[in-house]
Enzyme design. Structure first.
Site, PDB file in Angstrom:
ATOM      1  N   GLU A 204       0.790  -1.229   0.000  1.00  0.00           N
ATOM      2  CA  GLU A 204       0.000   0.000   0.000  1.00  0.00           C
ATOM      3  C   GLU A 204       0.826   1.285   0.000  1.00  0.00           C
ATOM      4  OE1 GLU A 204      -2.845  -0.299   3.190  1.00  0.00           O
ATOM      5  OE2 GLU A 204      -3.885  -1.951   2.213  1.00  0.00           O
ATOM      6  N   TYR A 348     -11.113  -2.717   0.934  1.00  0.00           N
ATOM      7  CA  TYR A 348     -11.896  -2.652   2.171  1.00  0.00           C
ATOM      8  C   TYR A 348     -13.249  -1.982   2.005  1.00  0.00           C
ATOM      9  CZ  TYR A 348      -7.909  -4.390   4.749  1.00  0.00           C
ATOM     10  OH  TYR A 348      -6.905  -5.199   5.208  1.00  0.00           O
ATOM     11  N   GLU A 415      -5.703  -8.516   0.493  1.00  0.00           N
ATOM     12  CA  GLU A 415      -6.298  -8.173   1.789  1.00  0.00           C
ATOM     13  C   GLU A 415      -7.761  -7.829   1.574  1.00  0.00           C
ATOM     14  OE1 GLU A 415      -4.537  -4.989   4.130  1.00  0.00           O
ATOM     15  OE2 GLU A 415      -2.524  -5.741   3.721  1.00  0.00           O
TER      16      GLU A 415
HETATM   17  C1  PNW Z   1      -4.366  -1.928   5.445  1.00  0.00           C
HETATM   18  N1  PNW Z   1      -7.908   3.421   4.982  1.00  0.00           N
HETATM   19  O1  PNW Z   1      -4.206  -0.570   5.712  1.00  0.00           O
HETATM   20  C2  PNW Z   1      -3.036  -2.494   5.859  1.00  0.00           C
HETATM   21  O2  PNW Z   1      -2.341  -3.125   4.827  1.00  0.00           O
HETATM   22  C3  PNW Z   1      -3.091  -3.354   7.074  1.00  0.00           C
HETATM   23  O3  PNW Z   1      -1.833  -3.328   7.679  1.00  0.00           O
HETATM   24  C4  PNW Z   1      -4.188  -2.872   7.998  1.00  0.00           C
HETATM   25  O4  PNW Z   1      -4.160  -3.484   9.237  1.00  0.00           O
HETATM   26  C5  PNW Z   1      -5.496  -3.094   7.273  1.00  0.00           C
HETATM   27  O5  PNW Z   1      -5.511  -2.404   6.036  1.00  0.00           O
HETATM   28  C6  PNW Z   1      -6.725  -2.692   8.057  1.00  0.00           C
HETATM   29  O6  PNW Z   1      -6.717  -1.308   8.295  1.00  0.00           O
HETATM   30  C7  PNW Z   1      -5.183   0.354   5.521  1.00  0.00           C
HETATM   31  O7  PNW Z   1      -7.989   4.312   5.859  1.00  0.00           O
HETATM   32  C8  PNW Z   1      -5.218   1.405   6.404  1.00  0.00           C
HETATM   33  O8  PNW Z   1      -8.612   3.486   3.966  1.00  0.00           O
HETATM   34  C9  PNW Z   1      -6.123   2.417   6.230  1.00  0.00           C
HETATM   35  C10 PNW Z   1      -6.981   2.387   5.146  1.00  0.00           C
HETATM   36  C11 PNW Z   1      -6.949   1.330   4.253  1.00  0.00           C
HETATM   37  C12 PNW Z   1      -6.050   0.315   4.442  1.00  0.00           C
END
Ligand code: PNW
Length: 512
Positions: A204, A348, A415
Site C-alpha cells: 500500500e 476494504y 487483503e
Molecule cells: C491496510 N484506509 O491498511 C493495511 O495493509 C493493514 O496493515 C491494515 O491493518 C489493514 O488495512 C486494516 O486497516 C489500511 O484508511 C489502512 O482506507 C487504512 C486504510 C486502508 C487500508
C-alpha cells in the site's frame, strides 16, 4: 441511457440476470485461499536479538496519543516467539497460502547489507550480526514450516516498518531509501527466493505516502501536505520498479517466482449518478488512489493524465513555480512500465463521491483531487473501524474496473476484512455474513465478469496491532487475548466458516 441497478433490495449484493446463484458454483480449481499479516502488527520482539528500530517503534514510543491509548507493537501477538501457535491457526483454517511480511530492521538492523550475511564473517557490530542470523533463522523457520505443511508463502518485503536510520535521512522522500530498498530486496531474494515464489515488494504505497508523509497520522508522522505524499509515492514507485528489475535480471531465471506490489483502493460511486461532475469526481477519487500507482506500473510508466493536470493547475493557482507532482524521466518511465507479474489488490470499502471545487489556499492531495467523500447512511460500518463501510458489490465493480483498465491481469485480493471492536464476541455471525456476501461478489466477478481472479486473502489471520487504532480494532479470524501473557489464539465463528468454505472450495457443501 438506463444503467443496470447497482444493488439488490438488501443493498449489499449486486444483482445478476436469471437464476444464477453464487451459492451453487465452486471456486476455480487451484484458487488460492489465504490470510495475511504484517511483521510490526504481529511479531513483537521489537528489540529482540539486536533488531534495529523501525519508524513504527519510534512513532509508538513517542506517545502523544497518536495511537489509541498510546499502545505499541512491542509485544503484539508475540509471533516472533509464538510462530508455532500461528502455524496451528493456519492449519486449522486449511489455508493454501499465507501472506506475511519481513521486518527489514530485524534482518538488517542498520537497514543496509553493509555487513554481509555469513556467520563468522561479521565486520559490523556484534549484536547486529546476531540479529541478522536470528532474523534469517526466524523467517527460515516460518517459510520451511509453511512449505512442509503444503502452504505457499507470499512474502511482503515492506509493510510500513522502514528502518529508522533511513527515516533520519529523509525516509521515502529520499533517493537513499530507494537504493537501500533494492539492496534489501536483493538480499531477501537471495536468502529466501529458493523457497519463496510470490513476492510483494511494498504494501500500500498510497497509505505510506498519504498517511505517513502528508497527514502524518501514521509513522513517520511527517506533515507535508501537497508535497510529501507525491514525493514519497514517487520514490516508492521507483523503489518497487528497481527491485522488480533486480529480480527479473538476477533471480527470475533460477527462482521462477512472481513479483508485484500491493495496491489498496476504495471503489467510488458518484453521489448523484446523473451528475457528470460527480461522475468525474468519482473517477478522480480512484485515479488519486489506485491509478496513481497502477498506471505507471501496469500501463505506461507515467502518472494518470488527470492527476498530472489536476496537480499542475492547482499548483499554478497556488503560485508554485512547477507542479507539485514530480515527473519521471523518460528513462524512468521505461524502467517502471510493466514491473508487476500479477495485480495485488487490497480492498476494504466503497465511497460516495461528490465534486468539490478546490477553494483551499493550502495545498493537499485531497484538495488537488476536488472530490469529497460522503457517507452513505444505508451502508453498514464495520464495528471496529469507522472508515470501513461494508460494500461487497463495490469489490466486484473495482475488479471489473481493473480488468478493463489494466489489460485483464491475473488478480489476487491480498487483503480484505472487517473489524470487530474490542471486546469482541467469538460468535461474529454478522461479520461472517459480510465475508459470505463478499465471496458471492467474487464468484460473480469470476464467472459473470470473467475477471482472472486467482486468490483471496483475509485480513487478518490474527487480531493484531491495528496501527493508530492499536488493539481496539480486531480484524482477526482468531481472537488474541492481549491481557494474557500466553497471548492465546481462539477461533472466531468466521474462522470455522472460512475453513468450511476452503474445504468445500465453495459456499456450500456440494462442492467438496
Ligand atoms: C491496510 N484506509 O491498511 C493495511 O495493509 C493493514 O496493515 C491494515 O491493518 C489493514 O488495512 C486494516 O486497516 C489500511 O484508511 C489502512 O482506507 C487504512 C486504510 C486502508 C487500508
Amino acid at each position: 441511457m438506463a444503467s443496470a441497478p447497482l444493488v439488490d433490495s438488501r443493498g449489499l449484493s449486486s444483482p445478476v440476470d436469471g437464476d444464477w446463484n453464487p451459492e451453487d458454483v465452486s471456486f476455480p480449481e487451484q484458487f488460492a485461499w489465504g490470510a495475511a499479516t504484517a511483521a510490526y502488527q504481529i511479531e513483537g520482539g521489537w528489540d529482540a536479538d539486536g533488531k534495529g528500530p523501525s519508524v513504527w517503534d519510534t512513532f509508538t514510543h513517542q506517545g502523544g496519543d497518536r495511537v489509541f491509548k498510546n499502545q505499541t507493537g512491542d509485544v503484539a501477538c508475540g509471533s516472533y516467539t509464538l510462530w508455532e501457535e500461528d502455524l496451528k491457526c493456519i492449519k486449522q483454517l486449511g489455508l493454501t497460502h499465507y501472506r506475511f511480511s519481513l521486518s527489514w530492521s530485524r534482518l538488517l538492523p542498520d537497514g543496509t547489507t553493509g555487513f554481509i550475511n555469513q556467520k563468522g564473517n561479521c565486520s559490523f557490530k556484534i549484536e547486529s550480526c546476531a540479529a541478522l542470523i536470528q532474523g534469517v533463522d526466524y523467517y527460515d523457520k516460518v517459510i520451511d514450516s509453511l512449505l512442509a505443511n503444503g502452504v505457499t508463502p507470499v512474502v511482503t518485503l515492506y509493510h510500513f516498518d522502514l528502518p529508522q536510520c533511513f527515516e533520519d535521512q529523509g525516509g521515502w522522500r529520499s533517493d537513499t531509501t530507494v537504493k537501500a530498498f533494492d539492496s534489501y530486496a536483493q538480499f531477501c531474494f537471495k536468502t529466501f527466493g529458493d523457497r519463496v515464489k510470490f513476492w510483494i515488494t511494498i504494501n500500500e504505497p498510497y497509505v505510506v505516502a498519504e498517511f505517513g508523509y502528508e497527514k502524518g497520522i501514521m509513522a513517520p508522522g511527517v506533515k507535508e501536505p501537497g508535497v510529501g505524499a507525491y514525493l514519497s509515492a514517487h520514490n516508492l514507485i521507483r523503489a518497487h520498479a528497481t527491485a522488480w528489475h533486480s529480480y527479473d535480471t538476477l533471480f527470475r531465471a533460477k527462482q521462477a517466482g512472481f513479483v508485484s506490489i500491493a495496491l489498496n483502493s476504495d471503489w467510488a460511486e458518484p453521489l448523484n449518478p446523473a451528475d457528470p461532475a460527480d461522475q468525474a469526481a468519482a473517477k478522480r477519487h480512484v485515479a488519486f488512489c489506485l491509478d496513481w500507482f497502477a498506471t505507471p506500473i501496469f500501463l505506461d510508466g507515467d502518472y494518470p493524465a488527470i492527476m498530472k493536470s489536476q496537480v499542475s493547475v492547482m499548483s499554478k493557482r497556488q503560485g508554485c513555480p512547477a507542479s507539485r507532482l514530480p515527473e519521471f524521466t523518460e528513462e524512468e518511465k521505461m524502467m517502471i512500465k510493466g514491473t508487476a507479474d500479477f495485480f495485488s489488490l487490497n480492498y476494504y470499502t466503497t465511497r460516495r463521491i461528490k465534486h468539490q471545487d478546490n477553494t483551499h489556499s493550502q495545498p493537499s492531495v485531497t484538495a488537488d483531487k476536488e472530490a469529497e467523500q460522503v457517507t452513505d447512511p444505508s451502508w453498514p460500518v464495520a464495528a471496529g473501524s469507522s472508515w470501513l463501510a461494508v460494500v461487497p458489490w463495490g469489490l466486484r465493480r473495482l475488479l471489473k474496473y481493473i480488468k478493463d483498465t489494466y489489460n485483464h491481469p491475473l488478480i489476487y485480493i491480498t487483503e480484505n476484512g472487517f473489524s470487530l471492536s474490542d471486546p469482541a464476541p467469538l460468535d461474529d455471525t454478522q461479520r461472517w455474513e459480510y465475508f459470505r456476501l463478499t465471496l458471492q461478489e467474487i464468484l460473480k466477478a469470476i464467472y459473470i465478469d470473467r475477471v482472472q481472479l486467482k486468490g483471496y486473502f483475509v485480513w487478518s489471520l490474527l487480531d493484531n496491532f491495528e496501527w493508530t487504532a492499536g488493539y481496539s480494532s480486531r480484524f482477526g479470524l482468531f481472537h488474541v487475548d492481549f491481557n494474557h501473557s500466553a497471548l492465546p489464539r481462539v477461533p472466531y465463528k468466521s474462522a470455522t466458516e472460512y475453513a468450511r468454505v476452503i474445504a468445500n472450495n465453495g459456499l456450500t457443501a456440494s462442492h467438496g
